[in-house]
Design an enzyme around this catalytic site. Sequence first.
Site, PDB file in Angstrom:
ATOM      1  N   GLY A 200       0.993  -1.236  -0.122  1.00 47.75           N
ATOM      2  CA  GLY A 200       0.047   0.074  -0.006  1.00 47.75           C
ATOM      3  C   GLY A 200       0.881   1.299  -0.024  1.00 47.75           C
ATOM      4  O   GLY A 200       1.558   1.383   0.871  1.00 47.75           O
ATOM      5  N   ASP A 204       0.205   7.599   6.244  1.00 47.57           N
ATOM      6  CA  ASP A 204      -1.026   7.916   6.815  1.00 47.57           C
ATOM      7  C   ASP A 204      -0.728   8.242   8.262  1.00 47.57           C
ATOM      8  O   ASP A 204      -1.965   8.650   9.139  1.00 47.57           O
ATOM      9  CB  ASP A 204      -1.889   6.987   6.523  1.00 47.57           C
ATOM     10  CG  ASP A 204      -1.958   5.905   7.366  1.00 47.57           C
ATOM     11  OD1 ASP A 204      -0.642   5.469   7.876  1.00 47.57           O
ATOM     12  OD2 ASP A 204      -2.694   5.068   7.501  1.00 47.57           O
ATOM     13  N   LEU A 226       3.844  -9.742   6.777  1.00 47.28           N
ATOM     14  CA  LEU A 226       5.074 -10.360   7.005  1.00 47.28           C
ATOM     15  C   LEU A 226       5.428 -10.954   8.287  1.00 47.28           C
ATOM     16  O   LEU A 226       4.594 -10.401   9.210  1.00 47.28           O
ATOM     17  CB  LEU A 226       6.070  -9.091   6.736  1.00 47.28           C
ATOM     18  CG  LEU A 226       6.588  -8.492   5.481  1.00 47.28           C
ATOM     19  CD1 LEU A 226       7.306  -7.177   5.294  1.00 47.28           C
ATOM     20  CD2 LEU A 226       6.583  -9.553   4.230  1.00 47.28           C
ATOM     21  N   LYS A 238       5.040  -1.310  15.070  1.00 48.54           N
ATOM     22  CA  LYS A 238       5.341  -1.997  14.050  1.00 48.54           C
ATOM     23  C   LYS A 238       4.918  -1.754  12.739  1.00 48.54           C
ATOM     24  O   LYS A 238       4.336  -2.280  11.881  1.00 48.54           O
ATOM     25  CB  LYS A 238       4.943  -3.427  14.238  1.00 48.54           C
ATOM     26  CG  LYS A 238       5.460  -4.070  15.528  1.00 48.54           C
ATOM     27  CD  LYS A 238       4.833  -5.475  15.704  1.00 48.54           C
ATOM     28  CE  LYS A 238       5.238  -6.052  17.082  1.00 48.54           C
ATOM     29  NZ  LYS A 238       4.897  -7.419  17.157  1.00 48.54           N
TER      30      LYS A 238
END
Length: 333
Positions: A200, A204, A226, A238
């Site tokens: 993506g 944001d 992942l 993360k």
Amino acid sequence: MATNMADTPAVQESSRESANDENETAQTGETETLSKRQRKRLLKSQQWEEQRELRKQKRKERKQQRKLERQAQAEDRVEWTGKKLLRRSAEPSSLRLVIDCSFDNLMVLKDVKKLHKQIQRSYAENRRTLHPVQFYLTSHGGQLKQVMDEMNKGWVNWKDVHFKPDAFHEIMKKEDLVYLTSDSPNVLQELDEAKAYVIGGLVDHNHHKGITFNRAQELGIAHAQLPLGSFVKMNSRKVLAVNHVFEIILAFLEKRDWREAFFTVLPQRKGAVPVGQENKLGEGSDEEDSDEDSDTEQPISEKRTDSKDQSESKQEEHKPVLNQSDSSERNTA
């Protein structure tokens, strides 16, 4: 008789002068009889002879300059040769790696510029890796294209990149697509080089949680995250930048080991340590926004927490500090 003898040398001298005048006249006449082209050639020939020493000096100077250039390049020759051999030995992968740029309208211009920088880094890494992937930028247009036109006009000459104004699911088979999103319950264990993995293209700051996962579900395509949590423990959220996800995929294609891939790519500021060595946490900064690729600003969620802590510092003075729940932590892949 004496007069005749005196006149004889004068006559001889006069004869010689007359002969010289005749020779000069003859030479002048020959010059005058030359055509314009012949006179130019004669002039060039004379100039060539006059400049012989000058040409010799210039040749010496050029020779000396080339010698100095060779000496200057000697130190860099080993490194240059290594890069050239690395490029020759590269074995392109058939795996397709797609950056989905369809979130353009969800970002302010500042974040679009950050995305552009992350795409630049992804391109650079793909050019130098041992196993370059088939790189796609889909839904390419809007603010991102405008920024690229203004800040990096050379993008039109990028090699081995497919710029597509269409959405990824319109140009690829749905059964080949796997959307990489941290909200997916599926954990990626191995890479299938026949697949197209989608990242993506969104900076944001955690404003649009779950948007990539929802997009994958709406399109009815496969999705996965992942295996970060299986190998890495971090003291920051993360959330990985686009170029970090891209580089991790490239590193795994080379090393075939997720742990090595993660620790090759993840920046030190995240304080990442192998799972099982959590006691070493704290060396990285917890104030980094993982969408950032430079030390520029804090994540918004942490800023709000900091301001709240300051206003309630007196009330919380004697209370223990509680860690945020890991359930709020997420990554883009």
